[in-house]
Design a protein around this motif. Structure first.
Motif, PDB file in Angstrom:
ATOM      1  N   HIS A  10       0.875  -1.165   0.000  1.00  0.00           N
ATOM      2  CA  HIS A  10       0.000   0.000   0.000  1.00  0.00           C
ATOM      3  C   HIS A  10       0.914   1.217   0.000  1.00  0.00           C
ATOM      4  N   ILE A  11       0.753   2.094  -0.972  1.00  0.00           N
ATOM      5  CA  ILE A  11       1.636   3.255  -1.071  1.00  0.00           C
ATOM      6  C   ILE A  11       0.799   4.527  -1.131  1.00  0.00           C
ATOM      7  N   GLU A  12       1.432   5.618  -0.725  1.00  0.00           N
ATOM      8  CA  GLU A  12       0.778   6.927  -0.794  1.00  0.00           C
ATOM      9  C   GLU A  12       1.687   7.858  -1.576  1.00  0.00           C
ATOM     10  N   VAL A  13       1.117   8.501  -2.609  1.00  0.00           N
ATOM     11  CA  VAL A  13       1.905   9.410  -3.454  1.00  0.00           C
ATOM     12  C   VAL A  13       1.398  10.832  -3.243  1.00  0.00           C
ATOM     13  N   LYS A  14       1.569  11.682  -4.245  1.00  0.00           N
ATOM     14  CA  LYS A  14       1.224  13.101  -4.074  1.00  0.00           C
ATOM     15  C   LYS A  14      -0.232  13.310  -3.670  1.00  0.00           C
ATOM     16  N   ASP A  15      -0.431  14.361  -2.867  1.00  0.00           N
ATOM     17  CA  ASP A  15      -1.769  14.789  -2.456  1.00  0.00           C
ATOM     18  C   ASP A  15      -2.520  13.699  -1.689  1.00  0.00           C
ATOM     19  N   GLY A  16      -1.773  12.806  -1.015  1.00  0.00           N
ATOM     20  CA  GLY A  16      -2.413  11.777  -0.203  1.00  0.00           C
ATOM     21  C   GLY A  16      -3.121  10.697  -0.998  1.00  0.00           C
ATOM     22  N   TRP A  17      -2.797  10.587  -2.292  1.00  0.00           N
ATOM     23  CA  TRP A  17      -3.435   9.555  -3.149  1.00  0.00           C
ATOM     24  C   TRP A  17      -2.927   8.179  -2.709  1.00  0.00           C
ATOM     25  N   ARG A  18      -3.868   7.316  -2.256  1.00  0.00           N
ATOM     26  CA  ARG A  18      -3.497   5.987  -1.789  1.00  0.00           C
ATOM     27  C   ARG A  18      -3.747   4.948  -2.885  1.00  0.00           C
ATOM     28  N   VAL A  19      -2.726   4.134  -3.089  1.00  0.00           N
ATOM     29  CA  VAL A  19      -2.764   3.145  -4.164  1.00  0.00           C
ATOM     30  C   VAL A  19      -2.298   1.805  -3.604  1.00  0.00           C
ATOM     31  N   SER A  20      -3.019   0.751  -3.956  1.00  0.00           N
ATOM     32  CA  SER A  20      -2.562  -0.604  -3.596  1.00  0.00           C
ATOM     33  C   SER A  20      -1.848  -1.204  -4.806  1.00  0.00           C
ATOM     34  N   VAL A  21      -0.722  -1.835  -4.542  1.00  0.00           N
ATOM     35  CA  VAL A  21       0.098  -2.408  -5.598  1.00  0.00           C
ATOM     36  C   VAL A  21       0.355  -3.877  -5.278  1.00  0.00           C
ATOM     37  N   ARG A  22       0.238  -4.717  -6.271  1.00  0.00           N
ATOM     38  CA  ARG A  22       0.485  -6.151  -6.094  1.00  0.00           C
ATOM     39  C   ARG A  22       0.961  -6.760  -7.404  1.00  0.00           C
ATOM     40  N   PRO A  23       1.560  -7.958  -7.345  1.00  0.00           N
ATOM     41  CA  PRO A  23       1.900  -8.651  -8.594  1.00  0.00           C
ATOM     42  C   PRO A  23       0.641  -8.943  -9.407  1.00  0.00           C
ATOM     43  N   ILE A  24       0.778  -8.897 -10.706  1.00  0.00           N
ATOM     44  CA  ILE A  24      -0.357  -9.113 -11.601  1.00  0.00           C
ATOM     45  C   ILE A  24      -0.838 -10.552 -11.500  1.00  0.00           C
ATOM     46  N   ARG A  25      -2.126 -10.769 -11.724  1.00  0.00           N
ATOM     47  CA  ARG A  25      -2.716 -12.107 -11.716  1.00  0.00           C
ATOM     48  C   ARG A  25      -3.436 -12.340 -13.044  1.00  0.00           C
ATOM     49  N   PRO A  26      -3.601 -13.605 -13.448  1.00  0.00           N
ATOM     50  CA  PRO A  26      -4.279 -13.870 -14.716  1.00  0.00           C
ATOM     51  C   PRO A  26      -5.676 -13.278 -14.792  1.00  0.00           C
ATOM     52  N   GLU A  27      -6.387 -13.269 -13.659  1.00  0.00           N
ATOM     53  CA  GLU A  27      -7.755 -12.753 -13.687  1.00  0.00           C
ATOM     54  C   GLU A  27      -7.833 -11.232 -13.788  1.00  0.00           C
ATOM     55  N   ASP A  28      -6.673 -10.566 -13.886  1.00  0.00           N
ATOM     56  CA  ASP A  28      -6.662  -9.112 -14.070  1.00  0.00           C
ATOM     57  C   ASP A  28      -6.924  -8.706 -15.518  1.00  0.00           C
ATOM     58  N   GLU A  29      -7.130  -9.674 -16.394  1.00  0.00           N
ATOM     59  CA  GLU A  29      -7.286  -9.343 -17.820  1.00  0.00           C
ATOM     60  C   GLU A  29      -8.405  -8.330 -18.078  1.00  0.00           C
ATOM     61  N   PRO A  30      -9.614  -8.488 -17.516  1.00  0.00           N
ATOM     62  CA  PRO A  30     -10.657  -7.478 -17.785  1.00  0.00           C
ATOM     63  C   PRO A  30     -10.252  -6.080 -17.330  1.00  0.00           C
ATOM     64  N   GLU A  31      -9.621  -5.976 -16.151  1.00  0.00           N
ATOM     65  CA  GLU A  31      -9.191  -4.673 -15.653  1.00  0.00           C
ATOM     66  C   GLU A  31      -8.118  -4.065 -16.559  1.00  0.00           C
ATOM     67  N   LEU A  32      -7.234  -4.921 -17.106  1.00  0.00           N
ATOM     68  CA  LEU A  32      -6.190  -4.408 -17.996  1.00  0.00           C
ATOM     69  C   LEU A  32      -6.790  -3.904 -19.305  1.00  0.00           C
ATOM     70  N   HIS A  33      -7.774  -4.623 -19.823  1.00  0.00           N
ATOM     71  CA  HIS A  33      -8.477  -4.142 -21.026  1.00  0.00           C
ATOM     72  C   HIS A  33      -9.080  -2.757 -20.763  1.00  0.00           C
ATOM     73  N   GLU A  34      -9.748  -2.589 -19.625  1.00  0.00           N
ATOM     74  CA  GLU A  34     -10.377  -1.313 -19.292  1.00  0.00           C
ATOM     75  C   GLU A  34      -9.319  -0.229 -19.104  1.00  0.00           C
TER      76      GLU A  34
END
Length: 897
Positions: A735-759
């Motif tokens: 879990h990381i926080e960048v500029k302006d307090g924007w919080r982002v979760s980061v993880r290794p990619i998974r095969p089921e991420d295909e729909p999200e990657l298309h979007e």
């Protein structure tokens, strides 16, 4: 070292042969003749201290006396001289050597160890020892003692047996089948099957790769290479030792079921490799895959002049899982118009024994246009009425014209001319039509195409996501196992198993341990109060299979019965196994599920491939029934379903008569959970749930045993020591926080991420896509995105970043290591509307941290000169930036780690 310097060995510009002899029948003399007959076009030298010339070729006394530095050195000297020759060749700058002789030994102090040490010092690659050599028709190189040189073609053969390689060469010479390369690897001192899979997978001349395997040395490396190659082109394997059983006596049912060949079968399946049973089938597979593409389906139309052989072909097709193609009404009308009234009227299309070339042509034309079939098998039984060779001429002409019209989109056409002369087979082969001596061989050839397509499709499938509510208590589970190991125990006791299963949300019957009859009665009283009856089982570290000593008593309903049964069980166990340590009895609730199916699930430890998941029909006669299937972990739901479907008991899970179907995916989820357990706790050496009761309400483990032990690292690198396929690296979730307090979760990619990657890609501008892919990108196919999401974590990594509020994918960074695992090439892409908020910087820092943890020495990348934002970020991160000498529009960026 993978493909490092392999091109120098397999397509060298210069070559030296050391140890040739004029003696009749010598290996060195045979290799010399083969090199000359192949007309090797590079520089060639002969090294021999005993003769001034051999067969008209002048010799020199040492490699250093050659007027050039050989890229490849072929060694045929006695074993004792090999290490010194490698040392000399390495000093001169040779890229590698092929070591022909056997007898170099193994291990510390051997000639092999000395040769390997010398090669590593100079970065040389070694093929052999104890091998036939290499045959590379495209490079005019035959550095082997094979009797024939194959013609150039599109098949690559990697063989652990020189005799098998020779047999393939002889077969190819008879069938006009060409090879892009044949490599006999022998003892695999350095270059192994995995290295050559990587090489031929990327070789543009190679259409399919054939393997003859006796044993895999490095399972994780093999699985990585095989899975990568199988995504690109067909890989077919024949393995010896199919009937060999596991070498060790297993303590659990799952261990007994996981014989070594069954594990190899599971590994090949997981890698997407097509396995065949013998050399004839390998030859037939080569015949098919070397000439035609896989069809989109499994519907085969059969055209024949013999009704009996056509019916045999249909029978075989159905037996192997193919589908007889229906004849559409439109096609039937067309066939009625061009065939005699006595034609069969269905598939097989029997055009009667007096069929001439014109009748074959008319029927074939209709079938080629019929969309209801995916491929066509044309068969001919020779008669005295119609000339078989003229029919073959007509068919080959039609096929050629059809392929030209379809421009690569043609359906496969196969042939079987039964009893035909060799010239007919040659004619069909020259036309690129796979042809076989019998209908059985032809149908098998078609099914090889089908199976290859299904394997490739399975590799590209998007697995269903894991249920979000599955959150195992890993810390609690590890403490249970650690306590047992600290106590010096090999087996967990039943109460520990129950707690371990609770940590992984696997339902198990209430289980208690009792040291004596009074404790057993105390535990039974609580079960009686709930309306349950009681089961007692002997509890002993030394008695794994309780029923073997009469150590199970069912359906106890009173305190007196429990007290008496406890005494009887303990007494019986002591009498039958006086050496066993008896700890008391296990008290469990008696489970009555009259329509439940008894299953077995478990983990076994294979000496080559590490942890294996086993599934099948359970009960006390599990080994006798032997209805089981194996898979390599890790598993997702799709892989677990596939594992279940490969057993006969899977049909019972669907329900029959008044027996309802088992709850959907209940069994598959347990398989996924125990595979995850093995990844989280590699100290679990064997696990056995038998039986697991499954019905419409779900699943329940009734009895289980778990063996634990210290971790034995089977595989190098990071990741679980016991997995041949590196599992999902969940430890890299952030879990990381960048500029302006924007919080982002980061993880290794998974095969089921295909729909999200298309979007995600819809939110990236065409300009940003061009900067990332160096070309305009308008569409992203499923196959393209599947390759981005389905990673081999042993070779590559991609981190995906999600906005923690919207849960939208907002950025991706990836790295792929080179063949010697020193340099990783990176790439990064962000949503165009979210750039400038610090996410790119954070992702780059994460991928640098990951590369360091993997032991990479450098990160590099190619960046377009116009991509000034990326170049500025690279400078800030310490990258060295230089203009590419071959393309001034590109910058090479490098960061030494």
């Amino acid at each position: 070292m993978s493909t490092y310097r392999l091109k120098n060995l397999l397509a060298p510009r210069s070559l030296a042969l050391v140890g040739a002899s004029p003696r009749q029948g010598s290996v060195g003399g045979s290799i010399l003749r083969n090199i000359r007959n192949a007309k090797f076009k590079g520089e060639f030298g002969l090294v021999n201290t005993h003769y001034a010339e051999i067969d008209g070729v002048a010799t020199v006394g040492s490699l250093s006396q050659l007027p050039f530095v050989p890229e490849l050195v072929v060694i045929t000297t006695p074993a004792v001289a090999v290490a010194g020759l490698i040392e000399e060749a390495g000093k001169l700058g040779a890229a590698g050597a092929v070591i022909i002789p056997a007898g170099l030994g193994h291990g510390t102090g051997s000639f092999a160890e000395a040769a390997e040490r010398a090669a590593r010092k100079y970065g040389m690659r070694l093929i052999g020892p104890n091998c036939l050599g290499i045959l590379m028709p495209g490079a005019d190189l035959n550095a082997s003692f094979s009797a024939h040189m194959p013609v150039a073609g599109s098949l690559a053969l990697i063989s652990q047996s020189g005799a098998i390689a020779t047999g393939m060469v002889d077969w190819a010479a008879q069938r006009a089948v060409g090879f892009s390369g044949i490599v006999s690897i022998g003892d695999q001192l350095d270059v192994d099957i995995a290295d050559l899979l990587d090489y031929f997978a990327l070789d543009g001349r190679t259409r399919a790769i054939l393997l003859y395997v006796e044993a895999v040395k490095d399972a994780r490396k093999f699985m990585s290479a095989a899975r990568a190659a199988a995504r690109i082109k067909p890989v077919v394997v024949v393995k010896s030792g199919r009937m060999a059983l596991g070498a060790k006596a297993a303590a659990t049912h799952t261990g007994a079921l996981a014989g070594s060949d069954a594990v190899y079968d599971a590994a090949f399946r997981r890698a997407g490799i097509l396995r065949v049973s013998d050399l004839r089938e390998l030859f037939d597979c080569a015949e098919t895959l070397g000439r035609v593409e896989s069809p989109p389906g499994k519907r085969l139309a059969i055209l024949t002049n013999g009704g009996g052989i056509g019916v045999l072909a249909i029978d075989r097709l159905c037996e192997l899982g193919g589908i007889p193609a229906p004849i559409t009404p439109e096609s039937r009308k067309k066939l009625d118009a061009v065939l005699p009234p006595t034609w069969s009227g269905s598939n097989p299309v029997d055009i009667v024994g007096d069929a001439d070339p014109a009748r074959y042509a008319a029927a074939l034309e209709v079938l080629l246009a019929d969309p209801a079939n995916d491929a066509i098998l044309v068969m001919n039984v020779q008669t005295a009425i119609a000339p078989a060779d003229e029919i073959a001429v007509t068919v080959t002409g039609m096929v050629k014209k059809y392929r030209e019209q379809r421009r690569g989109l043609a359906k496969p056409i196969l042939a079987a001319w039964v009893g035909a002369d060799q010239n007919i087979g040659d004619m069909l082969s020259d036309a690129g039509i796979p042809n076989y001596p019998t209908e059985d061989d032809a149908v098998r050839g078609f099914m090889h195409l089908v199976q290859h397509r299904e394997l490739v499709a399975a590799l590209a499938q998007v697995p269903p996501a894991m249920p979000s509510d599955f959150a195992p208590d890993i810390d609690a589970a590890r403490k249970i196992v650690a306590a047992a190991l600290a106590d010096g125990r090999q087996w967990l006791d039943p109460v520990e198993i129950k707690r371990l299963f609770e940590a992984y949300e696997i339902a198990m019957v209430p289980t208690f341990a009792a040291a004596d009859a009074e404790q057993a009665v105390a535990h039974a009283s609580g079960l009686f109060a709930q309306g349950a009856t009681v089961v007692l089982k002997i509890m002993s570290r030394d008695i794994v299979h309780k029923s073997d000593v009469g150590g199970v008593v069912l359906n106890l309903t009173s305190f007196e019965a429990v007290r008496a049964a406890t005494a009887e069980i303990i007494a019986r166990a002591k009498a039958l196994r006086p050496e066993a340590r008896i700890a008391g009895v296990i008290v469990q609730a008696m489970v009555v599920r009259p329509k439940a199916r008894e299953l077995i699930l478990g983990l076994a430890d294979d000496p080559t491939f590490g942890t294996v998941v086993v599934f099948g029909r359970g009960g006390t006669a599990v080994e006798i029934i032997n209805d089981k299937a194996l898979a390599l972990p890790p598993l997702d739901l799709q892989l677990a379903r596939s594992l279940i479907e490969r057993t006969r008991v899977s049909r019972l899970l669907r329900g029959y008569r008044d027996v309802p179907a088992v709850k959907q995916d209940a069994v598959a989820m347990v398989l996924v959970k125990i595979a995850q357990m093995a990844a989280d706790i590699p100290e679990i050496r064997e696990l056995d749930i038998n039986p697991l009761l499954a019905d419409e309400n779900g699943v329940l483990a009734v009895d289980a045993r778990i063996a634990v032990g210290k971790v034995e690292r089977k595989f190098g690198g990071s990741g679980p020591a016991n997995f041949a396929v590196r599992p999902y690296p969940s430890q890299w979730q952030r879990h990381i926080e960048v500029k302006d307090g924007w919080r982002v979760s980061v993880r290794p990619i998974r095969p089921e991420d295909e729909p999200e990657l298309h979007e995600f890609l819809k939110h990236v501008t065409s300009q940003d896509l061009r900067l990332r892919f160096f070309a305009p990108m308008k569409e992203f196919s499923h196959e393209f995105v599947a390759r981005l999401t389905q990673l081999d974590y042993a070779r590559a990594m991609a981190f995906v970043a999600f906005d923690e509020v919207t849960n939208e994918l907002v950025g991706v960074v990836r790295i792929h290591s080179d063949s010697i695992y020193e340099n990783g090439e990176y790439a990064i892409l962000l949503r165009s509307d979210l750039k400038g908020r610090g996410l790119g910087w954070a992702l780059m820092q994460l991928i640098i941290e990951y590369a360091k943890s993997e032991g990479l020495k450098m990160i590099s990348g190619d960046v377009l000169q116009e991509n000034t934002i990326m170049l500025e970020m690279c400078r800030s991160l310490g990258f060295e930036i230089k203009t590419d000498p071959t393309d001034p529009g590109i910058c090479d960026v490098k960061l030494v780690l």
